[in-house]
Structure formats: structure tokens, C-alpha cells
Scaffold this active site. Structure first.
Site, PDB file in Angstrom:
ATOM      1  N   ARG A  57       0.870  -1.178   0.000  1.00 37.63           N
ATOM      2  CA  ARG A  57       0.000   0.000   0.000  1.00 37.63           C
ATOM      3  C   ARG A  57       0.907   1.229   0.000  1.00 37.63           C
ATOM      4  NH1 ARG A  57       2.361   1.974   3.733  1.00 37.63           N
ATOM      5  NH2 ARG A  57       0.816   3.608   3.710  1.00 37.63           N
ATOM      6  N   GLY A  58       0.261   2.407  -0.137  1.00 35.39           N
ATOM      7  CA  GLY A  58       1.034   3.637  -0.308  1.00 35.39           C
ATOM      8  C   GLY A  58       1.065   3.941  -1.803  1.00 35.39           C
ATOM      9  N   ALA A  59       0.734   5.194  -2.168  1.00 31.31           N
ATOM     10  CA  ALA A  59       0.517   5.521  -3.581  1.00 31.31           C
ATOM     11  C   ALA A  59       1.695   5.150  -4.499  1.00 31.31           C
ATOM     12  CB  ALA A  59       0.157   6.995  -3.705  1.00 31.31           C
ATOM     13  N   ARG A 105      -7.537  -0.003  -6.628  1.00 36.61           N
ATOM     14  CA  ARG A 105      -7.620   1.137  -5.715  1.00 36.61           C
ATOM     15  C   ARG A 105      -7.764   2.414  -6.547  1.00 36.61           C
ATOM     16  NH1 ARG A 105      -4.134   1.252  -0.507  1.00 36.61           N
ATOM     17  NH2 ARG A 105      -6.095   2.176   0.192  1.00 36.61           N
ATOM     18  N   GLN A 214      -2.032   2.153   9.875  1.00 38.40           N
ATOM     19  CA  GLN A 214      -0.734   2.282   9.187  1.00 38.40           C
ATOM     20  C   GLN A 214       0.269   3.053  10.039  1.00 38.40           C
ATOM     21  OE1 GLN A 214      -3.707   2.895   7.796  1.00 38.40           O
ATOM     22  NE2 GLN A 214      -3.762   2.373   5.633  1.00 38.40           N
ATOM     23  N   ASP A 255      -2.163  10.940  -1.963  1.00 34.39           N
ATOM     24  CA  ASP A 255      -2.532   9.913  -2.953  1.00 34.39           C
ATOM     25  C   ASP A 255      -2.885  10.525  -4.298  1.00 34.39           C
ATOM     26  OD1 ASP A 255      -2.996   8.565  -0.213  1.00 34.39           O
ATOM     27  OD2 ASP A 255      -2.844   6.970  -1.703  1.00 34.39           O
ATOM     28  N   ASN A 265      -5.611  12.368   0.734  1.00 35.98           N
ATOM     29  CA  ASN A 265      -4.684  11.543   1.517  1.00 35.98           C
ATOM     30  C   ASN A 265      -5.513  10.746   2.521  1.00 35.98           C
ATOM     31  OD1 ASN A 265      -1.939  10.703   2.107  1.00 35.98           O
ATOM     32  ND2 ASN A 265      -2.158  11.772   4.054  1.00 35.98           N
ATOM     33  N   LYS A 266      -4.839   9.908   3.278  1.00 36.84           N
ATOM     34  CA  LYS A 266      -5.495   9.003   4.233  1.00 36.84           C
ATOM     35  C   LYS A 266      -6.568   9.713   5.065  1.00 36.84           C
ATOM     36  CE  LYS A 266      -5.155   5.532   4.562  1.00 36.84           C
ATOM     37  NZ  LYS A 266      -6.138   4.704   3.824  1.00 36.84           N
TER      38      LYS A 266
HETATM   39  O1  MRU Z   1      -4.497   3.132   2.247  1.00 41.49           O
HETATM   40  P1  MRU Z   1      -3.021   3.375   2.127  1.00 41.49           P
HETATM   41  O2  MRU Z   1      -2.256   2.809   3.267  1.00 41.49           O
HETATM   42  O3  MRU Z   1      -2.482   2.980   0.784  1.00 41.49           O
HETATM   43  O4  MRU Z   1      -2.891   4.958   2.238  1.00 41.49           O
HETATM   44  C1  MRU Z   1      -1.627   5.537   2.120  1.00 41.49           C
HETATM   45  C2  MRU Z   1      -1.621   6.999   2.309  1.00 41.49           C
HETATM   46  O5  MRU Z   1      -2.640   7.629   2.477  1.00 41.49           O
HETATM   47  C3  MRU Z   1      -0.302   7.693   2.177  1.00 41.49           C
HETATM   48  O6  MRU Z   1      -0.258   8.841   2.966  1.00 41.49           O
HETATM   49  C4  MRU Z   1      -0.086   8.087   0.706  1.00 41.49           C
HETATM   50  O7  MRU Z   1      -0.256   6.985  -0.136  1.00 41.49           O
HETATM   51  C5  MRU Z   1       1.239   8.660   0.483  1.00 41.49           C
HETATM   52  S1  MRU Z   1       2.448   7.408   0.567  1.00 41.49           S
HETATM   53  C6  MRU Z   1       3.955   7.951   0.155  1.00 41.49           C
END
Ligand code: MRU
Length: 374
Positions: A57-59, A105, A214, A255, A265-266
């Protein structure tokens, strides 16, 4: 060398090729920090499932994963076809797999961006009459280039962001935007790593980041590995510590960033940004240009992923809420640009007005084809 150690310790996604065949490998983030398990995925469906179930996970990290996944799909397709398939069949297969990855996603634009980039590479190679085995290698190389560029971009963002951190600063972050979320170094955590390695003393408040944790599971683990002192807090404590915890700046990832600077973002990021403004604390977003979507004029146009309700109603399989109730679980929220002090990219720091500074930073980066596609 310190930089190499960081990469080795925090390797997130990589390509493997040996006598058994090709595979996309990754650390299973859903099991961290309790277990360190590496996955070897030899089928594109497994890659898609790993993205959906947050094993990766993470963009930026899911973009890299999908890029390697497309290369894997082609290697497999060529091996399974008794006769050499026609280029048009190859193209169709790649597009189908690309669509499967896209659906995993919807919010993180890096995923769409990486898929487009690999598919464009395939189109180019096919139009140049490239042989199919060479095409597979070209896609693998393109995926590796996406990973390598992300690693370098994160390091550059880390250097720009570290300039904004003073010795002794207390910081706050949300979710995980560290090495695990990228090809290495991270986005929001990279400035902390660079500042820490330069000898600055930091202390980081880490939001646990309900519902998937996370922050508690991944960011706390990464910072601990790096030796950066941290305090884990629940999301609802952030305002309290902004008022009386001496927090000097907030760093988060993104994201997707719209042309006007609105940031997806999250979930929970928006509340933190509003609280930051109320306490006159700088709120920094750290993201590579692959996260900027100039085609979306504002955050209202960014699709928000809705996840399963049991992420809210259950913790580790145990019900914490009555059955049969209505539940909402948006994975991301939109922070309007007016709350954002600056957006730190690998090409420099953008400030308001973002609808001028972001296109300036992206000049020549997003080609016209990408802008038309996503
Ligand atoms: O649902 P996730 O864990 O993929 O969400 C991740 C985030 O919101 C991060 O802040 C974002 O992807 C930036 S990661 C460098």
C-alpha cells in the site's frame, strides 16, 4: 553507506527472475510489525489481490507494483501461448490486466500513472516491430525505471523537506508515507530521515491512523528502525498535542493532488490540517510529481475509495460494534489547498497559488498522452 542500508532494510517491492521463472516480490505490510514475511507472486491476479488487501500500500508503492505486475503478466502470457501470439492479442492482454490493476484502488493516481506509462512503452515497442521476448524485457525495464525514479524522487523530497526542519523540532505525521509506501525513503518521512542523518534531533508524534493502523503498525516501526524518537497517539489526540505538545510542523503524504492544490490523503488528514491552521502550525504535503493530477481541477473530482465495513466494526477479527448497523469507511479525504502551507516535490517546493506553482513544477513532466488518458 547509510543510503544503501536504508534501501536494503526497507525494501518494499522488487522483481525476481530465476530458474523458476519471474515474480513480483514484496514485504507483506499487512503482517507488520509482528511478522516479517516476503511474498513471491508469480501470477498477476496475486499481484492485484496484494494491492486490494493492502499487502502492499502507499501511492508510489502500488504504482511500482502494478508496473512490475504488467511485465509479469506478459512473461506469463508468452510462456503459456503455445504459438507466438499476434501483437494485437498481446496488446489486448496487457490492456485487460491494466484494467484489473486500475480497479484495485481508485484514489492513488500513481497507480493509474504507472499503468499508463507501461502500456505506452508497450505500444511504442509494438509499433517499432519489437520481438515479443524483447517487449517483455522492455516492460520489466520500464517498471524498474519507475521504481528507481521513485527512489531518487523520494531522496530529493527528503532533502528539500529537511531544510524546513530545525534541530530539536517536534513533528507530527499521519498514516504511513515512509519507505514502505514508496520504492524507498518515503515521502513525508523522507525529510525526517534526511534531517536525522544530518544530526538534527527530532521527536515525531505518530497518529495510529484508524481503521487500518498504518501509523501504529508501519510508521512507528520504520521510525524505530531508524532510531528516531517517537510517541504513538490515537488520531483523536492530535489536536491536544498541537495545543500543548510543542509540535512545530506536520508532514503528510498524498494519494492524488488536484491542479488547485487540493490533496487526497489518508482519512483523517483533513481534520489534522484544519487543527494545524487553528494552531498556526505549518502543514506540509510531500509527494512526487507522479501524484499530481493536473486533469482534476479540484479535490471534488478525485474518486474516494470506499472500503469494507468490517475494517471499522472489527479489530483483528473481533467485533467491536453491534451487528447490523450502518458503517461508513472512506479510505481517503480531501484537504482543501487553503490549509496547506507548501507541497514538497522532487522538483522543488510549491506554494500558493497552487494552480500556478504546480503546473510550473510539472512542466515537461506529464506528457500530453497521460493528461488525456487518466
Ligand atoms: O491506504 P493506504 O495505506 O495505501 O494509504 C496511504 C496513504 O494515504 C499515504 O499517505 C499516501 O499513499 C502517500 S504514501 C507515500
Amino acid at each position: 553507506m547509510a543510503e544503501e542500508k536504508h534501501l536494503r532494510d526497507m525494501r518494499t517491492v522488487w522483481w525476481q527472475e530465476d530458474a523458476r521463472g519471474e515474480a513480483v516480490c514484496m514485504i507483506d505490510q499487512s503482517l507488520l510489525p509482528g511478522q516479517i514475511v516476503y511474498l513471491t507472486l508469480a501470477h498477476e491476479q496475486q499481484v492485484a489481490d496484494a494491492i486490494t488487501t493492502l499487502k502492499v500500500r502507499g501511492a508510489p508503492a502500488i504504482g511500482v507494483t502494478a508496473a512490475f505486475g504488467l511485465a509479469l503478466a506478459l512473461y506469463r502470457f508468452l510462456r503459456e501461448q503455445g504459438e507466438t501470439p499476434a501483437p494485437v492479442e498481446v496488446e489486448e492482454h496487457l490492456r485487460t490486466v491494466g484494467e484489473m490493476f486500475r480497479r484495485t484502488r481508485p484514489t492513488a493516481v500513481n497507480l493509474q500513472w504507472a499503468i499508463e506509462r507501461v502500456l505506452r512503452r508497450a505500444d511504442r515497442a509494438l509499433s517499432e516491430q519489437c520481438s515479443l521476448p524483447h517487449l517483455a524485457q522492455a516492460l520489466r525495464d520500464e517498471a524498474q525505471a519507475i521504481a528507481d525514479e521513485d527512489f531518487q524522487a523520494c531522496l530529493k523530497m527528503g532533502r528539500y523537506g529537511a531544510e524546513l526542519i530545525a534541530d530539536g523540532d517536534i513533528l507530527l505525521t499521519h498514516c504511513n508515507a515512509g519507505s514502505l509506501a514508496t520504492a524507498g525513503w518515503g515521502t513525508a518521512l523522507a525529510p525526517m530521515y534526511v534531517a536525522h542523518r544530518a544530526g538534527k534531533h527530532l521527536h515525531v508524534y505518530v497518529d495510529e491512523t484508524r481503521p487500518v493502523l498504518q501509523g501504529a503498525r508501519l510508521t512507528a516501526w520504520e521510525l524505530q528502525q531508524e532510531g528516531i524518537p517517537l510517541t504513538l497517539i490515537t488520531d483523536s489526540m492530535a489536536g491536544h498535542f498541537m495545543r500543548c505538545g510543542g509540535i512545530k510542523a506536520i508532514f503528510v503524504g498524498a494519494d492524488r493532488i488536484a491542479a488547485n492544490g487540493d490533496v487526497a490523503n489518508k482519512i483523517g488528514t483533513y481534520s489534522i490540517a484544519v487543527l494545524a491552521q487553528a494552531h498556526a502550525i505549518p502543514f506540509y504535503v510531500v509527494a512526487p510529481r507522479s501524484t499530481i493530477d493536473l486533469k482534476r481541477s479540484s479535490g471534488d473530482q478525485i474518486p474516494i475509495e470506499q472500503r469494507r465495513s468490517d475494517e471499522i466494526t472489527h479489530i483483528r477479527g473481533v467485533a467491536i460494534a453491534p451487528t447490523g448497523i450502518q458503517v461508513a469507511n472512506p479510505a481517503f479525504d480531501i484537504t482543501p489547498h487553503s490549509y496547506i502551507t507548501a507541497i514538497i516535490t522532487e522538483a522543488g517546493i510549491a506554494r500558493s497559488p497552487y494552480n500556478k506553482s504546480l503546473p510550473d513544477l510539472c512542466l515537461g513532466y506529464h506528457d500530453t498522452e497521460r493528461q488525456a488518458d487518466i
